[in-house]
Design a protein around this motif. Structure first.
Motif, PDB file in Angstrom:
ATOM      1  N   PRO B 154      11.135   3.827  -2.740  1.00  0.00           N
ATOM      2  CA  PRO B 154      10.487   3.033  -3.796  1.00  0.00           C
ATOM      3  C   PRO B 154       9.987   1.678  -3.289  1.00  0.00           C
ATOM      4  N   VAL B 155      10.658   1.130  -2.272  1.00  0.00           N
ATOM      5  CA  VAL B 155      10.199  -0.158  -1.747  1.00  0.00           C
ATOM      6  C   VAL B 155       8.815   0.011  -1.125  1.00  0.00           C
ATOM      7  N   LYS B 156       8.675   1.070  -0.349  1.00  0.00           N
ATOM      8  CA  LYS B 156       7.389   1.345   0.284  1.00  0.00           C
ATOM      9  C   LYS B 156       6.331   1.713  -0.758  1.00  0.00           C
ATOM     10  N   TYR B 157       6.737   2.523  -1.730  1.00  0.00           N
ATOM     11  CA  TYR B 157       5.770   3.083  -2.672  1.00  0.00           C
ATOM     12  C   TYR B 157       5.396   2.098  -3.781  1.00  0.00           C
ATOM     13  N   LEU B 158       6.374   1.334  -4.267  1.00  0.00           N
ATOM     14  CA  LEU B 158       6.121   0.454  -5.411  1.00  0.00           C
ATOM     15  C   LEU B 158       6.038  -1.023  -5.034  1.00  0.00           C
ATOM     16  N   VAL B 159       6.960  -1.483  -4.183  1.00  0.00           N
ATOM     17  CA  VAL B 159       7.059  -2.923  -3.930  1.00  0.00           C
ATOM     18  C   VAL B 159       5.954  -3.403  -2.983  1.00  0.00           C
ATOM     19  N   VAL B 160       5.778  -2.690  -1.867  1.00  0.00           N
ATOM     20  CA  VAL B 160       4.817  -3.154  -0.861  1.00  0.00           C
ATOM     21  C   VAL B 160       3.398  -3.355  -1.434  1.00  0.00           C
ATOM     22  N   PRO B 161       2.848  -2.375  -2.169  1.00  0.00           N
ATOM     23  CA  PRO B 161       1.491  -2.600  -2.694  1.00  0.00           C
ATOM     24  C   PRO B 161       1.400  -3.819  -3.615  1.00  0.00           C
ATOM     25  N   ARG B 162       2.443  -4.051  -4.413  1.00  0.00           N
ATOM     26  CA  ARG B 162       2.401  -5.172  -5.359  1.00  0.00           C
ATOM     27  C   ARG B 162       2.501  -6.512  -4.637  1.00  0.00           C
ATOM     28  N   VAL B 163       3.391  -6.561  -3.642  1.00  0.00           N
ATOM     29  CA  VAL B 163       3.565  -7.809  -2.901  1.00  0.00           C
ATOM     30  C   VAL B 163       2.293  -8.131  -2.109  1.00  0.00           C
ATOM     31  N   LEU B 164       1.720  -7.114  -1.477  1.00  0.00           N
ATOM     32  CA  LEU B 164       0.477  -7.334  -0.729  1.00  0.00           C
ATOM     33  C   LEU B 164      -0.633  -7.798  -1.669  1.00  0.00           C
ATOM     34  N   ALA B 165      -0.700  -7.164  -2.838  1.00  0.00           N
ATOM     35  CA  ALA B 165      -1.731  -7.545  -3.801  1.00  0.00           C
ATOM     36  C   ALA B 165      -1.569  -9.014  -4.183  1.00  0.00           C
ATOM     37  N   GLY B 166      -0.336  -9.451  -4.416  1.00  0.00           N
ATOM     38  CA  GLY B 166      -0.093 -10.861  -4.753  1.00  0.00           C
ATOM     39  C   GLY B 166      -0.497 -11.771  -3.604  1.00  0.00           C
TER      40      GLY B 166
END
Lengths: 256, 273
Positions: B154-166
């Motif tokens: 979930p970190v790779k799938y959910l967290v990484v895209p959101r953090v990069l987007a921010g």
């Protein structure tokens, strides 16, 4: 049963959440190719047991061995390798509600296989057919009924062609006819895909129908294991009370 | 158990557990636990970013959610902030005849401070809350467990895209906010208050250095990263059904906003040195 040892061996499993002891030295062997049903009251730790088998929870003590491999010793990479051998059907199906049925069922294929889009679409169609829900690829989970969700959840669980399928309360919340449809599907999966299955339930109709063996979980331990017939004719008072659904007697301290 | 307040107050055990010192200590402990968990999540995400596969489609979707969909809110906020700042500072400088400084002050305030901070606060309100709500709902409906069982982190799938987007989108939004805020200041000063347009533009251009703008954008990148992490962290730690999702969502906005404001002080200090 097969003589080459159990596929899944659970040894002395202990787990507490804060002050609450849920599992206290649970022992259970599951043979290759059988359907094991674990029965027990609500809040006795059936889901906790299932989550240990697939490595979602780490035990406080004891160990789960899958094919001789200790689950709690695996790192993230090893766990992911192990989990590809499993399929799991969640109680509420746990479909991803941001995706349609096709994307849900094909999720693991898209991420973990080298299959082309066309091959994935074909596999997804095949899985949906197997659970009796052909042609609903473009629907979203919010458009499905409870029984349909479970069947799509099952299609997702079998998409990677797992060796072991875990069922978390497969019939809970369904009407008796839909429950029977799900039971038949579980039996069919077993026969057609030759998988090993572990189901947890408190629905005795379902347990008798799908199980090769039944194990009763009570106060953090397996207190009896046997074929459906053996369980039906048990001499253990606690088991007898549970399968007959009698509210007076032994299991008082259990309900919250 | 007798529930009277006097009974409780004479119970040493109750006093031990409920005096203000214990309560504060317990709170402090809870906050430091959370802080530790957030640091762990940052570490996990940093590792996960470089693991294949790269989820480009997911990253683009989050960029749209965090960045593109925040454009109206951010621009309106910035426009009016620039306008009101010009109004106030023109009035203030007028008292000692230094109206010509308005353009410089508005420009500096917007690029160094107001655009990055206000943009991040607006995105925290919009996007960090949405992250906490979405991931929190997935948590309480076992979708996060389902991801695990489908061999997906979930970190790779959910967290990484959101953090990069921010990390990427908040600086871009801030750059737009810089521009619109300065325009707002110009409009108020020149069109409303009758300042000399040539003097105003000159005051803005000649006293604002590239570093003022770049420093602001660096701050915005850090803020964007922080609000992404906090939103995801609150989502992943959600417990207790619909009520829990509500609490996480509120908590995400409060903690993300506080993080932005606290980090702002330290970053500004570092960038000034």
């Amino acid at each position: 049963m097969s003589s080459n040892g159990a596929l899944i061996r659970i040894e002395g499993l202990h787990k507490s959440f804060g002050p609450k002891k849920v599992l206290s030295g649970l022992e259970l062997d599951i043979e290759r190719g059988e359907t094991m049903v674990v029965i027990g009251g609500s809040g006795t730790g059936k889901s906790v047991l299932l989550k240990h088998i697939i490595g979602l929870l780490k035990p406080d003590g004891g160990e789960v061995y899958v094919d001789g491999e200790a689950v709690s010793a695996l790192d993230e990479k090893g766990l992911n390798r192990l989990r590809r051998r499993f399929g799991m059907l969640f109680q509420g199906a746990a479909l991803f509600d941001s995706m349609n049925v096709e994307e849900n069922v094909g999720f693991a294929l898209t991420r973990h296989s080298m299959m082309s889009t066309a091959e994935i679409a074909e596999r997804v169609a095949g899985c949906l057919e197997m659970v009796g829900m052909p042609g609903i690829q473009k629907l979203h989970p919010s458009e499905l009924s409870g029984g349909m969700r479970k069947r799509v959840g099952l299609a997702r669980a079998i998409a990677l062609q797992p060796e072991i399928i875990l069922y978390d309360e497969p019939t809970t919340g369904l009407d008796p006819i839909m429950a029977d449809v799900i039971n038949n599907l579980i039996v069919e999966m077993q026969e057609r895909l030759k998988v090993t299955s572990i189901a947890i339930t408190h629905d005795m109709v379902s347990a008798y129908k799908i199980a090769d063996r039944i194990a009763m979980l009570y106060q953090g331990k397996i207190i009896e294991t046997g074929t459906p017939d053996e369980i039906r004719n048990t001499s253990n008072r606690v088991v007898e009370q549970f399968i007959k659904g009698d509210s007076s007697g032994y299991q008082q301290g259990d309900s919250r | 158990m007798p529930g009277g307040i006097m009974d409780k107050l004479s119970d040493p055990q109750f006093i031990l557990e409920h005096n203000i010192l214990t309560v504060l200590l317990r709170r402090g402990l809870a906050y430091s636990t959370q802080l530790g968990e957030i640091v762990m999540l940052i570490r996990k995400s940093a590792v996960a970013i470089f693991r294949r596969p790269l989820d480009l489609a997911l990253i683009v979707r989050q960029m749209e959610e965090v960045g593109y969909n925040s454009i109206p809110v951010v621009l309106i906020t910035s426009l009016f902030t620039g306008m009101v700042f010009a109004l106030n500072s023109y009035e203030g400088f007028h008292r000692f005849g230094a109206e010509s400084l308005t353009g410089t002050v508005v420009g500096l305030a917007i690029t160094r401070e107001l655009a990055p901070v206000l943009t991040s606060l607006m995105v925290a309100g919009r996007a960090a809350s949405a992250m906490a709500a979405e991931i929190g709902t997935m948590k309480v409906t076992e979708q996060i467990d389902a991801l695990h069982t489908l061999a997906t982190d979930p970190v790779k799938y959910l967290v990484v895209p959101r953090v990069l987007a921010g990390l990427v989108m908040v600086p871009i939004l801030t750059a737009a906010a810089d521009f619109v805020g300065i325009i707002g200041g110009y409009l108020v000063s020149v069109k409303l208050l009758g300042a000399n347009p040539y003097v105003y533009v000159n005051a803005t251009k000649s006293f604002i250095e590239n570093w003022d703008i770049i420093g602001g954008l660096i701050k915005a990148a850090v803020f964007g990263f922080l609000l992404g992490i906090v939103g995801c962290y609150k989502g992943l730690t959600t417990e207790g059904g619909a009520e829990g999702v509500g609490k996480s969502t509120t908590g995400a906005v409060v903690i993300a906003s506080m993080c932005v404001l606290i980090a702002d002080f330290f970053l500004t200090k570092i960038l000034l040195d």
